[in-house]
Design a protein around this motif. Structure first.
Motif, mmCIF file in Angstrom:
data_model
loop_
_atom_site.group_PDB
_atom_site.id
_atom_site.type_symbol
_atom_site.label_atom_id
_atom_site.label_comp_id
_atom_site.label_asym_id
_atom_site.label_seq_id
_atom_site.Cartn_x
_atom_site.Cartn_y
_atom_site.Cartn_z
ATOM 1 N N ILE A 81 0.820 -1.217 0.000
ATOM 2 C CA ILE A 81 0.000 0.000 0.000
ATOM 3 C C ILE A 81 0.855 1.268 0.000
ATOM 4 O O ILE A 81 0.324 2.361 -0.020
ATOM 5 C CB ILE A 81 -0.951 0.023 1.215
ATOM 6 N N TYR A 82 2.175 1.099 0.026
ATOM 7 C CA TYR A 82 3.039 2.284 0.038
ATOM 8 C C TYR A 82 3.054 2.927 -1.344
ATOM 9 O O TYR A 82 3.256 2.271 -2.347
ATOM 10 C CB TYR A 82 4.463 1.900 0.438
ATOM 11 N N SER A 83 2.835 4.225 -1.352
ATOM 12 C CA SER A 83 2.727 4.924 -2.632
ATOM 13 C C SER A 83 3.884 5.893 -2.871
ATOM 14 O O SER A 83 3.848 6.687 -3.788
ATOM 15 C CB SER A 83 1.406 5.703 -2.685
ATOM 16 N N TYR A 84 4.914 5.811 -2.020
ATOM 17 C CA TYR A 84 6.039 6.734 -2.174
ATOM 18 C C TYR A 84 7.334 5.949 -2.027
ATOM 19 O O TYR A 84 8.006 5.995 -1.000
ATOM 20 C CB TYR A 84 5.941 7.852 -1.128
ATOM 21 N N ALA A 85 7.673 5.188 -3.057
ATOM 22 C CA ALA A 85 8.867 4.344 -3.037
ATOM 23 C C ALA A 85 9.785 4.726 -4.192
ATOM 24 O O ALA A 85 9.336 5.139 -5.261
ATOM 25 C CB ALA A 85 8.467 2.873 -3.151
ATOM 26 N N HIS A 86 11.100 4.577 -3.949
ATOM 27 C CA HIS A 86 12.096 4.902 -4.974
ATOM 28 C C HIS A 86 13.085 3.750 -5.116
ATOM 29 O O HIS A 86 13.486 3.136 -4.127
ATOM 30 C CB HIS A 86 12.852 6.182 -4.596
ATOM 31 N N SER A 87 13.471 3.478 -6.337
ATOM 32 C CA SER A 87 14.424 2.410 -6.605
ATOM 33 C C SER A 87 15.691 2.987 -7.202
ATOM 34 O O SER A 87 15.647 3.702 -8.215
ATOM 35 C CB SER A 87 13.796 1.395 -7.571
ATOM 36 N N THR B 71 6.584 5.604 3.899
ATOM 37 C CA THR B 71 5.205 5.163 4.074
ATOM 38 C C THR B 71 4.205 6.144 3.504
ATOM 39 O O THR B 71 4.385 7.355 3.592
ATOM 40 C CB THR B 71 4.873 4.988 5.567
ATOM 41 N N LYS B 72 3.165 5.592 2.942
ATOM 42 C CA LYS B 72 1.974 6.301 2.479
ATOM 43 C C LYS B 72 2.250 7.333 1.395
ATOM 44 O O LYS B 72 1.919 7.139 0.243
ATOM 45 C CB LYS B 72 1.234 6.945 3.657
ATOM 46 N N SER B 73 2.843 8.468 1.764
ATOM 47 C CA SER B 73 3.047 9.508 0.753
ATOM 48 C C SER B 73 4.195 10.416 1.176
ATOM 49 O O SER B 73 4.711 10.338 2.283
ATOM 50 C CB SER B 73 1.769 10.338 0.573
ATOM 51 N N GLU B 74 4.555 11.287 0.296
ATOM 52 C CA GLU B 74 5.679 12.203 0.539
ATOM 53 C C GLU B 74 5.421 13.087 1.758
ATOM 54 O O GLU B 74 6.344 13.450 2.478
ATOM 55 C CB GLU B 74 5.884 13.073 -0.702
ATOM 56 N N ASN B 75 4.163 13.406 1.997
ATOM 57 C CA ASN B 75 3.826 14.325 3.078
ATOM 58 C C ASN B 75 3.271 13.629 4.322
ATOM 59 O O ASN B 75 2.811 14.289 5.242
ATOM 60 C CB ASN B 75 2.798 15.357 2.578
ATOM 61 N N ASP B 76 3.302 12.310 4.353
ATOM 62 C CA ASP B 76 2.803 11.576 5.509
ATOM 63 C C ASP B 76 3.801 10.474 5.835
ATOM 64 O O ASP B 76 3.618 9.320 5.489
ATOM 65 C CB ASP B 76 1.423 10.994 5.198
ATOM 66 N N LYS C 21 5.970 8.427 8.623
ATOM 67 C CA LYS C 21 6.171 8.007 10.009
ATOM 68 C C LYS C 21 7.187 6.874 10.082
ATOM 69 O O LYS C 21 7.835 6.682 11.085
ATOM 70 C CB LYS C 21 4.845 7.519 10.617
ATOM 71 N N GLU C 22 7.292 6.137 8.994
ATOM 72 C CA GLU C 22 8.115 4.934 8.993
ATOM 73 C C GLU C 22 8.812 4.831 7.634
ATOM 74 O O GLU C 22 8.210 5.064 6.591
ATOM 75 C CB GLU C 22 7.215 3.719 9.221
ATOM 76 N N ILE C 23 10.090 4.472 7.670
ATOM 77 C CA ILE C 23 10.876 4.398 6.433
ATOM 78 C C ILE C 23 11.565 3.046 6.373
ATOM 79 O O ILE C 23 12.051 2.528 7.385
ATOM 80 C CB ILE C 23 11.918 5.537 6.371
ATOM 81 N N ILE C 24 11.586 2.459 5.173
ATOM 82 C CA ILE C 24 12.228 1.152 4.974
ATOM 83 C C ILE C 24 13.321 1.315 3.923
ATOM 84 O O ILE C 24 13.105 1.895 2.856
ATOM 85 C CB ILE C 24 11.206 0.089 4.502
ATOM 86 N N LEU C 25 14.493 0.785 4.240
ATOM 87 C CA LEU C 25 15.616 0.781 3.304
ATOM 88 C C LEU C 25 15.946 -0.660 2.944
ATOM 89 O O LEU C 25 15.964 -1.540 3.819
ATOM 90 C CB LEU C 25 16.843 1.438 3.937
ATOM 91 N N GLY D 228 12.373 18.428 13.697
ATOM 92 C CA GLY D 228 11.552 18.039 14.822
ATOM 93 C C GLY D 228 10.619 16.871 14.556
ATOM 94 O O GLY D 228 9.638 16.693 15.281
ATOM 95 N N GLU D 229 10.906 16.064 13.544
ATOM 96 C CA GLU D 229 10.041 14.940 13.200
ATOM 97 C C GLU D 229 10.672 13.623 13.630
ATOM 98 O O GLU D 229 11.869 13.400 13.429
ATOM 99 C CB GLU D 229 9.780 14.894 11.685
ATOM 100 N N GLU D 230 9.878 12.756 14.235
ATOM 101 C CA GLU D 230 10.337 11.434 14.643
ATOM 102 C C GLU D 230 10.010 10.438 13.535
ATOM 103 O O GLU D 230 8.882 10.371 13.053
ATOM 104 C CB GLU D 230 9.614 11.004 15.927
ATOM 105 N N VAL D 231 10.998 9.656 13.128
ATOM 106 C CA VAL D 231 10.757 8.615 12.130
ATOM 107 C C VAL D 231 11.378 7.311 12.618
ATOM 108 O O VAL D 231 12.374 7.313 13.339
ATOM 109 C CB VAL D 231 11.350 8.978 10.741
ATOM 110 N N LEU D 232 10.739 6.215 12.226
ATOM 111 C CA LEU D 232 11.250 4.893 12.540
ATOM 112 C C LEU D 232 11.788 4.288 11.256
ATOM 113 O O LEU D 232 11.115 4.311 10.222
ATOM 114 C CB LEU D 232 10.138 4.012 13.104
ATOM 115 N N ILE D 233 13.039 3.781 11.320
ATOM 116 C CA ILE D 233 13.671 3.255 10.110
ATOM 117 C C ILE D 233 13.984 1.773 10.286
ATOM 118 O O ILE D 233 14.619 1.373 11.269
ATOM 119 C CB ILE D 233 14.961 4.034 9.768
ATOM 120 N N TRP D 234 13.492 0.972 9.335
ATOM 121 C CA TRP D 234 13.818 -0.443 9.256
ATOM 122 C C TRP D 234 14.658 -0.649 8.014
ATOM 123 O O TRP D 234 14.440 -0.003 6.995
ATOM 124 C CB TRP D 234 12.545 -1.295 9.109
ATOM 125 N N SER D 235 15.626 -1.550 8.086
ATOM 126 C CA SER D 235 16.448 -1.797 6.899
ATOM 127 C C SER D 235 16.636 -3.298 6.693
ATOM 128 O O SER D 235 16.603 -4.080 7.651
ATOM 129 C CB SER D 235 17.804 -1.100 6.998
#
Length: 603
Positions: free
Chosen positions: A450-456, A481-486, A488-492, A527-534
């Motif tokens: 469902i992620y709509s903001y992914a880059h390869s 996650t979700k979109s460029e402006n939303d 909360k969580e990032i996957i590498l 000032g934004e908190e993000v959670l990163i999984w890799s």
């Protein structure tokens, strides 16, 4: 008012099959008590035609009773009542002229040979005696200058069609102790003989009735015998086959263990059309006040009787149908609803074909805005959407198996580029793959679909719009996650080829930490908190495993389909997973299998 031959012919269909018209002539010969009929096909040599031959003339010769004053009078009258008790419609001779320019007849009457010609310009025949010739008690009809008609190169097709058309006739002839030989010739070469006794013996009869409201019953007779490798039947009128049955029973049986049947009835005799290729019967009547007998009612009652007959000869239609239905669902589980809805009792291939047609019909229906407020719109929307989602799950299995095939192919080692492009093509973003079916990131986790903001294979700078000097930092796949402006969580995701060594894997871990730090710095300064999984997808040979296990903080764990390592970086507050492509694929297959089992009814 006098009706001319031309007016009559112009009202007839001009696309009648060759064998339909020939059947009229053969019927006339049978009604003249012929015991032998010859069909001679004279063709044109056209080199471009291989499987078929262009017909020029056809000659039919029989040893029947010839002409009498009564049938000559009948020949001159449209819709003649002569021989109506034999099922004649009085227009058969006019159908000849939809086939050719003229018909030439040579026959005999009383003790003399006669001849006459019949065409659209001749409204009444005038037989003339053939002078100076010995009496020949045969009738010869020649169709001259036939247009746009072909026959098969070996007359196999025409032979089968003639047999099918006259099956019931042969049966009744045999019942009456009669026989008939129909000999076929192609360009003066003998091809084959159709014998009534061969095809008309061994039939049994069963009857059933259908009550037409409170008025009366219509009686039907099923004549059947064990024959062939399928269940095949014909609807008949006036002791002649008119059309194939429409019960939909198309599955194969063992050789010579099938069922051949035909259904006859006075109701069919009354409702057959003039061309004898169709019936004037509705598919379904028009409601409560419509008392007419329709095909739906006939076929439901007919099927019950055919089912009973089949059971008596060792064919279980229901069991075979369930088996074919189950095979169809296993082959195309996403069509399960439509397969169960289908009335087709054929092979799984045929069932799936019809189910797809029903599925596509629903999709077309819901796309038409005019149907939006119709009572069945919501139900069809729901079922088609369910099927479309199920189709997606089914297609995912193909993608997984495609990757597995690459992994297992010794001649096509799965290098980084192959793996990369199967998951998400290089140098693309989800702007290019907005449709969920084009996103294969679910291979890692279902939530990624469902992620709509992914880059390869894109730089962090380009993704985040940065302009610092470290502009070449480029993870294989970066998912927001979700979109460029939303966010909360990032996957590498970092991919290593099948030749990855411990050194390369260590480098991969360092690269992921570098990407993580750069991304966290960008968001935290705002000032934004993000959670990163890799994820590091690599190979794990014994030497590599040892080197990874020696890496500070690495822990070993297991999925249901294989082992993996994980590393918690306290300073970055990030977790990195290290696993093989095989483990990732098997885990994805296991997740997908659960959906497939549900679709197939195994859970």
């Amino acid at each position: 008012m006098i009706v001319t031959t031309k007016q009559i012919v112009n009202k007839l269909p001009n696309n009648l099959k060759l064998t339909n018209i020939l059947s009229e002539a053969i019927t006339n010969s049978i009604q003249a008590n012929a015991t032998e009929i010859e069909l001679h096909f004279d063709t044109i040599d056209v080199s471009l035609l291989q499987d078929v031959k262009q017909v020029k003339n056809i000659t039919i010769i029989d040893n029947g009773e010839g002409f009498t004053d009564k049938n000559i009078e009948s020949f001159n009258h449209y819709m003649s009542e002569y021989k109506q008790e034999l099922g004649c419609k009085g227009i058969g001779r006019f159908t000849y002229l939809t086939l050719c320019e003229k018909v030439e007849v040579e026959s005999y009457k009383n003790d003399s040979n006669i001849h006459f010609t019949f065409s659209v310009d001749i409204d009444a025949i005038n037989p003339k005696k053939s002078e100076n010739s010995d009496l020949l008690k045969k009738t010869k009809i020649t169709f001259h200058n036939i247009q746009d008609r072909q026959v098969s190169a070996n007359l196999n097709k025409e032979t089968k069609e003639i047999i099918n058309h006259f099956l019931s006739t042969f049966k009744f002839m045999v019942d009456d102790g009669k026989n008939l030989l129909i000999k076929l010739y192609l360009d003066d070469k003998y091809i084959t003989t159709i014998e009534a006794k061969e095809h008309g013996t061994g039939f049994k009869d069963e009857t059933f009735s259908i009550k037409i409201k409170s008025s009366h019953n219509e009686d039907f007779t099923i004549s059947y015998k064990k024959k062939g490798s399928s269940i095949k039947g014909f609807y008949c009128a006036d002791k002649r086959s008119v059309k194939r049955d429409s019960l939909g029973i198309k599955f194969r049986t063992a050789n010579d263990s099938g069922l051949l049947f035909f259904v006859s009835s006075k109701f069919f005799d009354r409702t057959v059309n003039d061309e004898r290729n169709e019936f004037d019967i509705k598919d379904k009547n028009n409601g409560f006040f419509d008392h007419s007998l329709d095909w739906d009612t006939i076929n439901r009652k007919l099927f019950v009787n055919i089912d009973s007959i089949c059971k008596s000869i060792g064919i279980d239609i229901e069991e075979t149908n369930q088996k074919n239905q189950k095979e169809s669902i296993n082959s195309a589980p996403y069509l399960s609803y439509y397969i169960k809805k289908s009335k087709n009792m054929a092979t799984s291939t045929e069932i799936i074909k019809e189910a797809k047609e029903l599925f596509n019909a629903d999709k077309e229906y819901i796309r038409n805005i005019k149907n939006k407020h119709k009572p069945d719109y919501e139900e069809r929307l729901y079922t088609s959407n369910q099927a479309e989602l199920a189709e997606y799950i089914f297609d995912r299995e193909k993608i997984i198996n495609d990757i597995k095939s690459d992994i297992e192919n010794p001649n096509k080692k799965s290098n980084e580029t192959i793996i990369h492009n199967k998951i998400m093509p290089r140098r693309t973003s989800n702007d290019d793959y907005t449709f969920y079916k084009e996103n294969n990131l679910w291979l890692f986790d279902e939530r990624f679909m469902i992620y709509s903001y992914a880059h390869s294979d894109d730089t962090i700078n380009n993704i985040l719009g940065l302009s610092d000097t470290d502009k070449n930092t480029r993870p294989d796949i970066c998912i927001f996650t979700k979109s460029e402006n939303d966010i909360k969580e990032i996957i590498l995701i970092e991919l290593k080829g099948s030749d990855a060594t411990g050194e390369k894997n260590a480098g991969g871990l360092n690269e992921l930490n570098k990407y993580t730090r750069k991304i966290k710095n960008h968001f935290e300064q705002n000032g934004e908190e993000v959670l990163i999984w890799s994820y590091l997808v690599t190979t794990l040979n014994p030497e590599t495993k040892q080197e990874i296990e020696d890496f500070p903080g690495v822990k070993k764990t297991y999925t249901t389909k294989g082992e993996l390592y994980y590393l918690y970086n306290e300073n970055l507050n990030a977790i990195t997973h290290i696993l093989t492509l095989d483990t990732m694929v098997e885990d994805a297959l296991s997740r997908n299998q659960l959906f497939l089992d549900i679709l197939r009814g195994n859970k």
